[in-house]
Design an enzyme around this catalytic site. Structure first.
Site, PDB file in Angstrom:
ATOM      1  N   GLU A 179      70.623  66.036  62.205  1.00  0.00           N
ATOM      2  CA  GLU A 179      70.981  64.839  62.991  1.00  0.00           C
ATOM      3  C   GLU A 179      69.739  64.219  63.653  1.00  0.00           C
ATOM      4  O   GLU A 179      69.794  63.720  64.780  1.00  0.00           O
ATOM      5  CB  GLU A 179      72.112  65.161  63.973  1.00  0.00           C
ATOM      6  CG  GLU A 179      73.344  65.621  63.202  1.00  0.00           C
ATOM      7  CD  GLU A 179      74.655  65.425  63.886  1.00  0.00           C
ATOM      8  OE1 GLU A 179      74.741  64.624  64.815  1.00  0.00           O
ATOM      9  OE2 GLU A 179      75.627  66.073  63.436  1.00  0.00           O
TER      10      GLU A 179
HETATM   11  N1  CAA Z   1      72.332  51.909  67.067  1.00  0.00           N
HETATM   12  C1  CAA Z   1      72.503  50.737  66.417  1.00  0.00           C
HETATM   13  N2  CAA Z   1      71.591  50.234  65.541  1.00  0.00           N
HETATM   14  C2  CAA Z   1      70.469  50.947  65.329  1.00  0.00           C
HETATM   15  C3  CAA Z   1      70.218  52.171  65.982  1.00  0.00           C
HETATM   16  C4  CAA Z   1      71.215  52.641  66.875  1.00  0.00           C
HETATM   17  N3  CAA Z   1      71.083  53.803  67.537  1.00  0.00           N
HETATM   18  N4  CAA Z   1      69.030  52.645  65.569  1.00  0.00           N
HETATM   19  C5  CAA Z   1      68.527  51.746  64.684  1.00  0.00           C
HETATM   20  N5  CAA Z   1      69.416  50.731  64.549  1.00  0.00           N
HETATM   21  C6  CAA Z   1      69.284  49.533  63.735  1.00  0.00           C
HETATM   22  C7  CAA Z   1      68.080  48.684  64.164  1.00  0.00           C
HETATM   23  O1  CAA Z   1      68.412  47.844  65.225  1.00  0.00           O
HETATM   24  C8  CAA Z   1      67.767  47.938  62.893  1.00  0.00           C
HETATM   25  O2  CAA Z   1      68.675  46.870  62.723  1.00  0.00           O
HETATM   26  P1  CAA Z   1      68.166  45.319  62.751  1.00  0.00           P
HETATM   27  O3  CAA Z   1      67.206  45.183  61.617  1.00  0.00           O
HETATM   28  O4  CAA Z   1      69.421  44.540  62.592  1.00  0.00           O
HETATM   29  O5  CAA Z   1      67.506  45.132  64.087  1.00  0.00           O
HETATM   30  C9  CAA Z   1      68.112  48.941  61.804  1.00  0.00           C
HETATM   31  O6  CAA Z   1      69.005  49.889  62.384  1.00  0.00           O
HETATM   32  C10 CAA Z   1      66.908  49.648  61.270  1.00  0.00           C
HETATM   33  O7  CAA Z   1      66.278  50.299  62.340  1.00  0.00           O
HETATM   34  P2  CAA Z   1      64.720  50.580  62.388  1.00  0.00           P
HETATM   35  O8  CAA Z   1      63.948  49.357  62.036  1.00  0.00           O
HETATM   36  O9  CAA Z   1      64.450  51.239  63.691  1.00  0.00           O
HETATM   37  O10 CAA Z   1      64.594  51.601  61.147  1.00  0.00           O
HETATM   38  P3  CAA Z   1      63.518  52.699  60.813  1.00  0.00           P
HETATM   39  O11 CAA Z   1      63.354  52.751  59.352  1.00  0.00           O
HETATM   40  O12 CAA Z   1      62.311  52.530  61.663  1.00  0.00           O
HETATM   41  O13 CAA Z   1      64.288  54.075  61.179  1.00  0.00           O
HETATM   42  C11 CAA Z   1      65.120  55.864  62.482  1.00  0.00           C
HETATM   43  C12 CAA Z   1      64.912  54.363  62.335  1.00  0.00           C
HETATM   44  C13 CAA Z   1      65.541  56.057  63.933  1.00  0.00           C
HETATM   45  C14 CAA Z   1      63.876  56.666  62.221  1.00  0.00           C
HETATM   46  C15 CAA Z   1      66.259  56.292  61.530  1.00  0.00           C
HETATM   47  O14 CAA Z   1      65.876  56.168  60.181  1.00  0.00           O
HETATM   48  C16 CAA Z   1      66.758  57.709  61.778  1.00  0.00           C
HETATM   49  O15 CAA Z   1      67.507  57.945  62.730  1.00  0.00           O
HETATM   50  N6  CAA Z   1      66.382  58.671  60.913  1.00  0.00           N
HETATM   51  C17 CAA Z   1      66.898  60.029  60.999  1.00  0.00           C
HETATM   52  C18 CAA Z   1      68.152  60.165  60.180  1.00  0.00           C
HETATM   53  C19 CAA Z   1      69.008  61.307  60.633  1.00  0.00           C
HETATM   54  O16 CAA Z   1      69.236  61.521  61.824  1.00  0.00           O
HETATM   55  N7  CAA Z   1      69.561  62.045  59.662  1.00  0.00           N
HETATM   56  C20 CAA Z   1      70.478  63.102  59.973  1.00  0.00           C
HETATM   57  C21 CAA Z   1      71.352  63.349  58.815  1.00  0.00           C
HETATM   58  S1  CAA Z   1      73.028  63.586  59.210  1.00  0.00           S
HETATM   59  C22 CAA Z   1      73.212  65.220  59.592  1.00  0.00           C
HETATM   60  O17 CAA Z   1      72.281  65.949  59.816  1.00  0.00           O
HETATM   61  C23 CAA Z   1      74.626  65.613  59.711  1.00  0.00           C
HETATM   62  C24 CAA Z   1      74.929  67.020  59.476  1.00  0.00           C
HETATM   63  O18 CAA Z   1      75.441  67.366  58.423  1.00  0.00           O
HETATM   64  C25 CAA Z   1      74.766  68.002  60.569  1.00  0.00           C
END
Ligand code: CAA
Length: 380
Positions: free
Chosen positions: A363
């Site tokens: 996550e």
């Molecule tokens: N809420 C709403 N929108 C969001 C957001 C949030 N918390 N975070 C980002 N966004 C939106 C941004 O506003 C943007 O939208 P707009 O273009 O409309 O403004 C869009 O998403 C893209 O965001 P970024 O430009 O910030 O994207 P990025 O490529 O820089 O990546 C990141 C952002 C935070 C690194 C994201 O890729 C991330 O969270 N990565 C990690 C993924 C993750 O947590 N994976 C876990 C897998 S699930 C799991 O583990 C479950 C399980 O089985 C236990």
């Protein structure tokens, strides 16, 4: 400011503690060894309401607040982090995602079965080449009018084989980048859907983690969640809450290991006295207790933010970052306090140490939490 839990919160915490001690503790070592989790236990978790705690009562959920959820997560994680990850994914990713963003038909058809444990859910975002870099989705969902055709592979999926319904994130329009991503509900018996081999894991070995293959899987249009292109936002918003659950899991793993170390140190004698009377051990316990208490405050604050309708992206990411580091530090020290006994299975702390590591990875890794935190504090 009021740090006191309500009577209802205490009741929920005690019910979770009781369930963990009576139902989960007895087979926890065996489940870890065999890498299995019996269906009857999942059913019990559902019957007791642990699988749909925060979901709306009209769809079979408990209608509880996030504070109740993190209290239950902490207690269950003290004993069995494999059980708590199943609870966490089903509650904060699958049920919360559907309850908040699903339409009426989706809630009636899917959510009402997921909240009761009749069916189990999985959340499918990660791919072989899209883990932290979640916008780089390779799984495709081609729009065919009244349905989509899904192709691709998902990796490290919790509840991979035990789930019935899968929330799948996939790219529909590559040109639009993350704005061309959609989220779908996929049923297990869909043609072309294949469950890959089970991962052989370091920790949380009772929970089943699989890769999943989608070969021309037909998904009806009514199974898309939200508007066209909402999938990435759906994943991010859902994960923000999921991170509070994982922070609570990390807190529980740390607290469970600490309690075992504290009790052991009061019984085990060395150099003519109980080892807790040696400052080397007493100071370890003091450090463990302090970082656990700090984690608990951060987890509660993030849960409170969510319950108050405030933004919880920052507080959730900070809670996960801090509590998962605490879980690693504390479990390593708990093994040390136990000495040779800490290295054998029957004392439980070696398992908790292995379980702790994943909380810094799934996550959103600790490095991803730092991206979320730094962007948030620097944006103004
Ligand atoms: N809420 C709403 N929108 C969001 C957001 C949030 N918390 N975070 C980002 N966004 C939106 C941004 O506003 C943007 O939208 P707009 O273009 O409309 O403004 C869009 O998403 C893209 O965001 P970024 O430009 O910030 O994207 P990025 O490529 O820089 O990546 C990141 C952002 C935070 C690194 C994201 O890729 C991330 O969270 N990565 C990690 C993924 C993750 O947590 N994976 C876990 C897998 S699930 C799991 O583990 C479950 C399980 O089985 C236990």
């Amino acid at each position: 400011m009021d740090f006191k839990l309500t009577e209802e919160h205490i009741m929920i915490r005690d019910a979770a503690r009781d369930f963990a001690k009576t139902e989960l503790l007895p087979g926890v070592i065996e489940r870890d060894e065999k890498q299995e989790f019996p269906k009857e236990l999942i059913k019990k978790m559902g019957d007791l309401g642990f699988l749909g705690m925060m979901a709306s009562p009209e769809y079979g959920g408990g209608g509880m607040d996030t504070i109740s959820y993190v209290l239950a997560m902490e207690e269950i994680s003290k004993i069995d982090a494999s059980a708590s990850v199943m609870i966490s994914v089903n509650n904060s990713l699958v049920c919360w995602g559907l309850d908040t963003f699903g339409n009426e038909e989706q809630k009636k058809k899917y959510l009402s079965k997921l909240t009761t444990g009749e069916k189990l859910g999985a959340f499918c975002l990660s791919e072989p080449e899209a883990g932290s870099d979640a916008t780089s989705q390779r799984t495709t969902a081609i729009d065919k009018g009244d349905h989509y055709i899904l192709n691709g592979t998902k990796n490290w999926i919790t509840n991979g084989s035990s789930a019935d319904y899968y929330l799948v994130i996939a790219q529909t329009d590559k040109e639009k980048k993350h704005k061309g991503i959609n989220a779908f509900i996929v049923e297990k018996d869909s043609e072309g859907f294949e469950i890959g081999p089970k991962e052989q894991k370091l920790g949380i070995r009772g929970s089943d983690t699989h890769s999943l293959n989608f070969n021309d899987v037909k998904v009806p249009k009514e199974n898309r969640i939200g508007e066209d292109g909402f999938g990435f936002k759906f994943a991010m918003k859902t994960l923000s809450g999921g991170r509070i659950g994982i922070a609570a899991q990390a807190l529980g793993i740390a607290a469970g290991a600490y309690e075992l170390a504290r009790d052991y140190s009061k019984q085990r004698k060395a150099f003519g006295t109980e080892i807790c009377n040696h400052q080397a051990i007493a100071f370890k316990l003091a450090d463990m207790h302090t970082s656990i208490e700090a984690s608990r405050h951060m987890v509660m604050k993030a849960a409170w933010d969510k319950d108050q309708g405030q933004n919880y992206d920052l507080s959730g990411a900070m809670a996960k970052l801090y509590a998962s580091k605490t879980a690693m530090d504390v479990t390593v020290e708990a093994v040390q306090v136990h000495g040779g006994n800490g290295y054998v299975k029957e004392y439980h702390v070696e398992r908790l140490m292995r379980d702790a590591k994943i909380t810094q990875i799934y996550e959103g890794t600790s490095e991803i939490q730092k991206i979320v935190i730094s962007r948030s504090i620097l944006k103004d």
